[in-house]
Design an enzyme around this catalytic site. Sequence first.
Site, PDB file in Angstrom:
ATOM      1  N   GLU A 132       0.807  -1.230   0.000  1.00 61.71           N
ATOM      2  CA  GLU A 132       0.000   0.000   0.000  1.00 61.71           C
ATOM      3  C   GLU A 132       0.836   1.275   0.000  1.00 61.71           C
ATOM      4  OE1 GLU A 132      -2.834  -0.161   3.183  1.00 61.71           O
ATOM      5  OE2 GLU A 132      -4.171  -1.465   2.064  1.00 61.71           O
ATOM      6  N   GLU A 152      -6.840  -7.469  -0.585  1.00 62.39           N
ATOM      7  CA  GLU A 152      -7.368  -7.538   0.777  1.00 62.39           C
ATOM      8  C   GLU A 152      -8.840  -7.159   0.717  1.00 62.39           C
ATOM      9  OE1 GLU A 152      -5.076  -5.100   3.471  1.00 62.39           O
ATOM     10  OE2 GLU A 152      -3.178  -5.791   2.651  1.00 62.39           O
ATOM     11  N   TRP A 204      -9.891   0.580  12.071  1.00 64.94           N
ATOM     12  CA  TRP A 204      -9.246   1.882  11.844  1.00 64.94           C
ATOM     13  C   TRP A 204     -10.187   3.018  11.465  1.00 64.94           C
ATOM     14  CZ3 TRP A 204     -10.397   2.683   6.745  1.00 64.94           C
ATOM     15  CH2 TRP A 204     -10.473   1.568   5.894  1.00 64.94           C
TER      16      TRP A 204
END
Length: 648
Positions: free
Chosen positions: A146, A317, A325
């Site tokens: 990422e 993912e 989060w």
Amino acid sequence: MSTFPKLGVCYYPEHWPEAKWADDARDMREMGLSWVRIGEFAWSRMEPEEGKFSWDWLDRAIDILGQAGLDVILCTPTATPLRRLVDKYPDMIAVTKDGAPRGFGSRRHYCFSHQGYRDECARIADIMGQRYGQNPYVKAWQIDNEYGCHETILSYGPSALAGFRIWLSQKYENIDGLNRAWGNVFWSMEYGSFDQINLPNQTVTEPNPAHVMDFRRFASDEVVAFNKIQVDALRAHTDAPLIHNYMGRITEFDHFAVGDDLEIASWDSYPLGFLEDRSDQGEDFKHQFMRQGDPDFQAFHHDIYRSVGHGRWWVMEQQPGPVNWAPYNPKPLPGMVRLWTWEAAAHGAEVISYFRWRQAPFGQEQMHSGLRLPNRDVSDCAAEIKTAGRELAVLEGAQTNPASAALVFDYPSAWAWETQPQGREFDYFRLVYEFYVGLRRLGLSVDILPGNCDNFGDRKLVIIPGLFSLSGNIQTALKSYGGQVLIGPRSGSKTDDFQIPADLPPGIPGLNAKVTSVETLRPTAPIALGRGGHFHIWREHVTGSADIIERCDDGAPALIANGKVNYVTGWPDSEAMARILKDQSEKAGLDVAPMPDGHRRRLIGSYTLHMNYGTNPVDLARFGIQGDQNLDGADIALIDNKTKKRVL
Ligand code: GAL
């Protein structure tokens, strides 16, 4: 070889006793998973001391997973630079805009420009490539993790500064060229040499936008270069596809440019986290979709990454339950994990991989769900994953054909309008996304094209909102295109040097119009349009001989056209967007079907997937579907386009 979409999972063997790896692998297979991603944060276990490697555990993990029938995606661990590397190279740490060094103790704390860290990354990628490049179970590689997550592209430290000066000297060759391009005569900002140029932070008031824009381009190029170093290191040892997992609504670097060096694009899809954390929608919308996610956010990214990957893309993912989060972290409605999985498949994903296998009882993500609980019991999503895995076989051989409608998305435009928003709400991602949502609400499948696209193909409708500069390729594409095109607002309003074009914007081939002034609007003061809805956020005043298709209530042109080339002079609100896009789509000859609230559809091969992101049932009779016509909330229907009957 079967070609329908496969399922996978992210796994951290280093988190669990080795005695359980074989059970985990067996259970993954039993759940219908065929891919497993490992290694992306395991550097401290791969190289416990500098130059002393510990591969035995990873060898065994790969063997166990592979022998159980799983294909392994092995990752380079460079998103988590080791403590000792930070000690070795204190200046590898990224620096915030305020000049503060980022701390060790989480991840992504490196500066992309630091040569020492780049060398370390090349070294670990090379050694991993040597060891596993020909491993029969390692069928794909992920590089880093990422890029850009946690706001980590821009760094204002010494390595970035040194790199930026070199980048500028290569671009402009002499300092006079830079001074001219940036317009540095303004405020006596002229430089005598490249060494005098600093990074565009900590200025008293705003820095020169041309300076910022070049810094943003440089920062993006640094990501491309950083990634390419690992591509080259791995490529020397393997022919397996190389992948990066991009993250939702990250625009700080040009994903298309990174994607050009990789075989497959992938992204990490967290529908509920994104709704709470990075949506522009208001509270009512968030409440309505809190357990389903925004009905268009996933699709938009699926379409971007299909384009970034030149047709080959995965979800690396996939959210399986609550994340840890976002401001609020609810559970998905029963059915949504299956729906999200199917939606990715309908957009052409080759693999949909869930994050993560087993919930971690330690570390930062203890509150993040997995497919297994910390004690290995199955979690709620397991049954849906099994079902989806079985069902997807029906897509054997189904191809994602080019969509009839396309939308241009351009990362440099995001940098440009962040640099010079001109009004508080102006946000490029939001602008393009709202056009996308408008198309999806009409039941259209959409392709995303990059801003430097030079050919629109056979598409019937192309939409180009807010494209910073209309130079080069896109002019070529526009000149040769015979279909319906809708451009604006703000497209073509700058040159590449971030100046107003000498002949005034928008400079669109075939459109006789000039933008003579622009204004941004307070939320309390939208401009009403003659046929309904409003312009909000942004509006322009134009002159010229183009036909006026629609006017604002105050008489100013709202939509102008020469033939099929249309230009919209403001940012349409949702009512105006729906009307304008319906009209444009019908003129383009597209099959338009306004969708019920929360309902979406997508073509995949000879099927159409209907998805109900809402909680109320939808009657599929309105789409001419035969047989079982009831589609419950959080459910899907797969329709055979020939028979109009439900396959699922
Ligand atoms: C992703 C990241 C994973 C994990 C996950 C949690 O952004 O790649 O490592 O942190 O979020 O949702």
